[in-house]
Scaffold this motif. Sequence first.
Motif, PDB file in Angstrom:
ATOM      1  N   TYR A 122      26.646  -5.041   4.248  1.00  0.00           N
ATOM      2  CA  TYR A 122      26.795  -5.634   5.182  1.00  0.00           C
ATOM      3  C   TYR A 122      26.710  -5.158   6.434  1.00  0.00           C
ATOM      4  O   TYR A 122      25.136  -4.458   7.641  1.00  0.00           O
ATOM      5  CB  TYR A 122      27.660  -6.503   5.451  1.00  0.00           C
ATOM      6  CG  TYR A 122      28.350  -6.912   6.986  1.00  0.00           C
ATOM      7  CD1 TYR A 122      27.139  -8.466   7.227  1.00  0.00           C
ATOM      8  CD2 TYR A 122      29.068  -6.529   8.434  1.00  0.00           C
ATOM      9  CE1 TYR A 122      27.200  -8.485   9.058  1.00  0.00           C
ATOM     10  CE2 TYR A 122      29.055  -7.014   9.461  1.00  0.00           C
ATOM     11  CZ  TYR A 122      28.113  -8.352   9.804  1.00  0.00           C
ATOM     12  OH  TYR A 122      28.323  -8.485  11.100  1.00  0.00           O
ATOM     13  N   GLU A 123      27.075  -3.409   6.468  1.00  0.00           N
ATOM     14  CA  GLU A 123      26.957  -2.484   7.315  1.00  0.00           C
ATOM     15  C   GLU A 123      25.473  -1.958   7.104  1.00  0.00           C
ATOM     16  O   GLU A 123      25.032  -1.530   8.476  1.00  0.00           O
ATOM     17  CB  GLU A 123      27.841  -1.165   7.099  1.00  0.00           C
ATOM     18  CG  GLU A 123      28.792  -1.804   7.375  1.00  0.00           C
ATOM     19  CD  GLU A 123      29.806  -1.870   8.602  1.00  0.00           C
ATOM     20  OE1 GLU A 123      29.101  -1.037   9.696  1.00  0.00           O
ATOM     21  OE2 GLU A 123      30.784  -2.624   9.028  1.00  0.00           O
ATOM     22  N   LYS A 126      23.612  -4.779   8.998  1.00  0.00           N
ATOM     23  CA  LYS A 126      23.606  -4.288  10.807  1.00  0.00           C
ATOM     24  C   LYS A 126      22.681  -3.419  11.288  1.00  0.00           C
ATOM     25  O   LYS A 126      22.499  -3.213  12.831  1.00  0.00           O
ATOM     26  CB  LYS A 126      25.125  -3.982  10.917  1.00  0.00           C
ATOM     27  CG  LYS A 126      25.913  -4.276  12.109  1.00  0.00           C
ATOM     28  CD  LYS A 126      26.806  -4.606  12.836  1.00  0.00           C
ATOM     29  CE  LYS A 126      28.001  -3.388  12.439  1.00  0.00           C
ATOM     30  NZ  LYS A 126      29.430  -3.641  12.586  1.00  0.00           N
ATOM     31  N   LEU A 139      22.547 -11.802  11.606  1.00  0.00           N
ATOM     32  CA  LEU A 139      23.788 -11.406  10.359  1.00  0.00           C
ATOM     33  C   LEU A 139      24.760 -12.778  10.192  1.00  0.00           C
ATOM     34  O   LEU A 139      25.439 -12.545   9.216  1.00  0.00           O
ATOM     35  CB  LEU A 139      24.119 -10.332  10.867  1.00  0.00           C
ATOM     36  CG  LEU A 139      23.265  -8.878  11.028  1.00  0.00           C
ATOM     37  CD1 LEU A 139      23.740  -8.066  11.112  1.00  0.00           C
ATOM     38  CD2 LEU A 139      22.724  -8.804   9.295  1.00  0.00           C
TER      39      LEU A 139
END
Length: 169
Positions: A122-123, A126, A139
Amino acid sequence: MSKAVTRVRKKEIIKIIHPPLLRTNIKAQMASAAPPLGPMLGQRGLNVANFCKEFNKETGHIKQGVPLPTRVHIRPDRTYDLEICMPTTTWLLKQAAGVKRGAMNPAKGGEFAGIISVKHVYEIAKLKSQDKACQGLPLEVFLDERRAIVQKQLVELADKKAAKMLRTT
């Protein structure tokens, strides 16, 4: 005697027209006129020294050696727009996993190079969503799908625990 006049015919010069977009990966703070970057820019008529100086200045805040996808939009008057994206996804994944290189034969199954968590993914997503090419990809959809998967896994785990408790009593 008559002289024979021979004419030498010149070879036709074929001019190669390069596309106006140059896409390449350049390491942060390490642009130089050496191959392969120098010849690519030189063929398109750009001043290689000025390009390298500008690129190195633009990437001064990034750790040296990080591979950055770069798009150079070249105009007919030999001016250009420089677009520097976030580091490559493969580099970010290797950094998150703490490995130097990926698996050699991942298709055979069972071979892996490292382990990362969903939070790492996820990071990275992002971070990559800040790129111009990835603008508009939501997202939130990923987060909603992930919440549904986690909720389903929690229900299955609770069912397994309840079944185990019934068997042991």
